[in-house]
Design an enzyme around this catalytic site. Structure first.
Site, PDB file in Angstrom:
ATOM      1  N   HIS A  20       0.812  -1.225   0.000  1.00 25.26           N
ATOM      2  CA  HIS A  20       0.000   0.000   0.000  1.00 25.26           C
ATOM      3  C   HIS A  20       0.844   1.272   0.000  1.00 25.26           C
ATOM      4  CE1 HIS A  20      -2.815  -2.999   1.658  1.00 25.26           C
ATOM      5  NE2 HIS A  20      -3.713  -2.332   0.976  1.00 25.26           N
ATOM      6  N   GLU A  90       2.554  -1.354   7.775  1.00 23.02           N
ATOM      7  CA  GLU A  90       3.586  -1.368   6.730  1.00 23.02           C
ATOM      8  C   GLU A  90       4.791  -0.518   7.113  1.00 23.02           C
ATOM      9  OE1 GLU A  90       1.820  -0.887   2.823  1.00 23.02           O
ATOM     10  OE2 GLU A  90       0.484  -2.602   3.140  1.00 23.02           O
ATOM     11  N   ARG A 178     -23.666  13.776  14.514  1.00 22.14           N
ATOM     12  CA  ARG A 178     -24.179  14.642  13.443  1.00 22.14           C
ATOM     13  C   ARG A 178     -25.275  13.891  12.704  1.00 22.14           C
ATOM     14  NH1 ARG A 178     -18.417  15.525  12.858  1.00 22.14           N
ATOM     15  NH2 ARG A 178     -17.962  17.705  13.274  1.00 22.14           N
ATOM     16  N   ARG A 232     -18.240  21.488  19.064  1.00 18.11           N
ATOM     17  CA  ARG A 232     -19.602  20.975  19.060  1.00 18.11           C
ATOM     18  C   ARG A 232     -20.520  21.717  20.010  1.00 18.11           C
ATOM     19  NH1 ARG A 232     -19.913  16.282  16.361  1.00 18.11           N
ATOM     20  NH2 ARG A 232     -22.073  16.958  16.158  1.00 18.11           N
TER      21      ARG A 232
HETATM   22  N1  URA Z   1     -12.491  15.517  12.465  1.00 17.51           N
HETATM   23  C1  URA Z   1     -13.426  14.799  13.108  1.00 17.51           C
HETATM   24  O1  URA Z   1     -13.337  13.571  13.190  1.00 17.51           O
HETATM   25  N2  URA Z   1     -14.459  15.454  13.683  1.00 17.51           N
HETATM   26  C2  URA Z   1     -14.620  16.785  13.615  1.00 17.51           C
HETATM   27  O2  URA Z   1     -15.605  17.325  14.140  1.00 17.51           O
HETATM   28  C3  URA Z   1     -13.628  17.522  12.923  1.00 17.51           C
HETATM   29  C4  URA Z   1     -12.574  16.859  12.358  1.00 17.51           C
END
Ligand code: URA
Length: 281
Positions: A20, A90, A178, A232
């Site tokens: 890879h 790897e 989300r 958040r």
């Molecule tokens: N990366 C993530 O996993 N979550 C976020 O909210 C921002 C970047």
């Protein structure tokens, strides 16, 4: 081009060039920075005094060079645990033993602002890959030397940082609370942010738990510094916020670790401890 590799179980060629990442022995330094984003590799290497592109295959781009006299490499992992595990597997086979994830993250509290960085002390294993290696009770811990070097790097650079436990998910959307397409969401996703905050978790990202678990199993070292691009609680999202700072912390961490590793070797020690810094001075 059709090319026969050693076997299905060992996908590398006769020179041990890995399937890879397309790197072989001698291509990488022991210290490897691991951004998710392939476009970030060049940005990271631009802070080095010398650099060369070693390989590029799929989402995996590798540069090797020197940062302040320390040998260093950088390989992009792509997003998520499965690809990150491939890269760690790897790179270990071609000589790396210290992994520094430099990524982006969503912070869970107001106190960790967009543009700050988070240094992970360990990660909750909400990924799927690490449980294909070992029981879910096995801890995904950052290596204490790497964490201490990251803290020193952030302090010396004057970068605002939060130190704490991260949660690594395998889903950016529902896994981090989300809504999915057309607002799809199960009950567990509705409560995940609140549950994570109650447990004192600082941030969400997507690779550290896998990287830490593999590093633990293989007696390698790993750490993670992430730029806070989302918060958040305040519901902000700013692309690239804190990325330059996270990169500087990651590169500086390599030079600190290299100094500490040299001290360990000079004193015949396996592990770093603070008073080694004052010996022979
Ligand atoms: N990366 C993530 O996993 N979550 C976020 O909210 C921002 C970047």
């Amino acid at each position: 081009m059709v090319k026969k590799l050693l076997s299905a179980a060992r996908p590398e060629d006769r020179a041990h060039v890995q399937y890879h990442i397309s790197c072989g022995p001698g291509d990488v330094a022991r210290y490897v920075l691991l951004p998710g984003d392939p476009d970030r590799v060049q940005k990271i290497a631009s802070q080095w005094s010398s650099r060369r592109k070693v390989a590029q295959h799929r989402e995996f781009i590798t540069y090797t060079g020197k940062f302040k006299g320390s040998p260093v490499s950088c390989t992009s992992t792509g997003i998520g645990g499965p690809a990150a595990a491939i890269v760690v597997e790897e790179l270990l086979r071609v000589g790396a033993d210290t992994f520094i994830r430099v990524g982006t993250t969503g912070a869970l509290s107001k106190g960790t602002r967009v543009g700050d960085v988070v240094i992970s002390t360990g990660s909750v294993r909400l990924d799927g890959t690490s449980s294909q290696y070992v029981w879910t009770g096995y801890p995904a811990m950052a290596n204490y030397e790497v964490v201490a070097a990251m803290v020193q790097a952030a302090e010396s650079l004057g970068v605002r940082y939060t130190l704490g436990v991260t949660a690594s998910t395998d889903s950016f959307y529902t896994g981090q609370g989300r809504p999915g397409f057309r607002d799809y969401m199960q009950h567990q996703s509705e409560v995940i942010i609140d549950d994570a905050k109650r447990a004192g978790i600082v941030n969400f990202e997507m690779e550290s738990a896998t990287i830490f678990t593999l590093a633990g199993l293989y007696h390698a070292r790993a750490g993670c510094v992430c730029a806070v691009i989302a918060n958040r609680e305040t519901d902000e999202f700013v692309k690239e916020a804190g990325v330059s700072e996270a990169i500087s912390v990651a590169n500086t961490t390599v030079s600190i670790l290299n100094e500490w590793d040299n001290l360990k070797e000079a004193n015949g020690k396996r592990n770093f401890y603070p008073s080694l810094l004052f010996k022979n001075r």
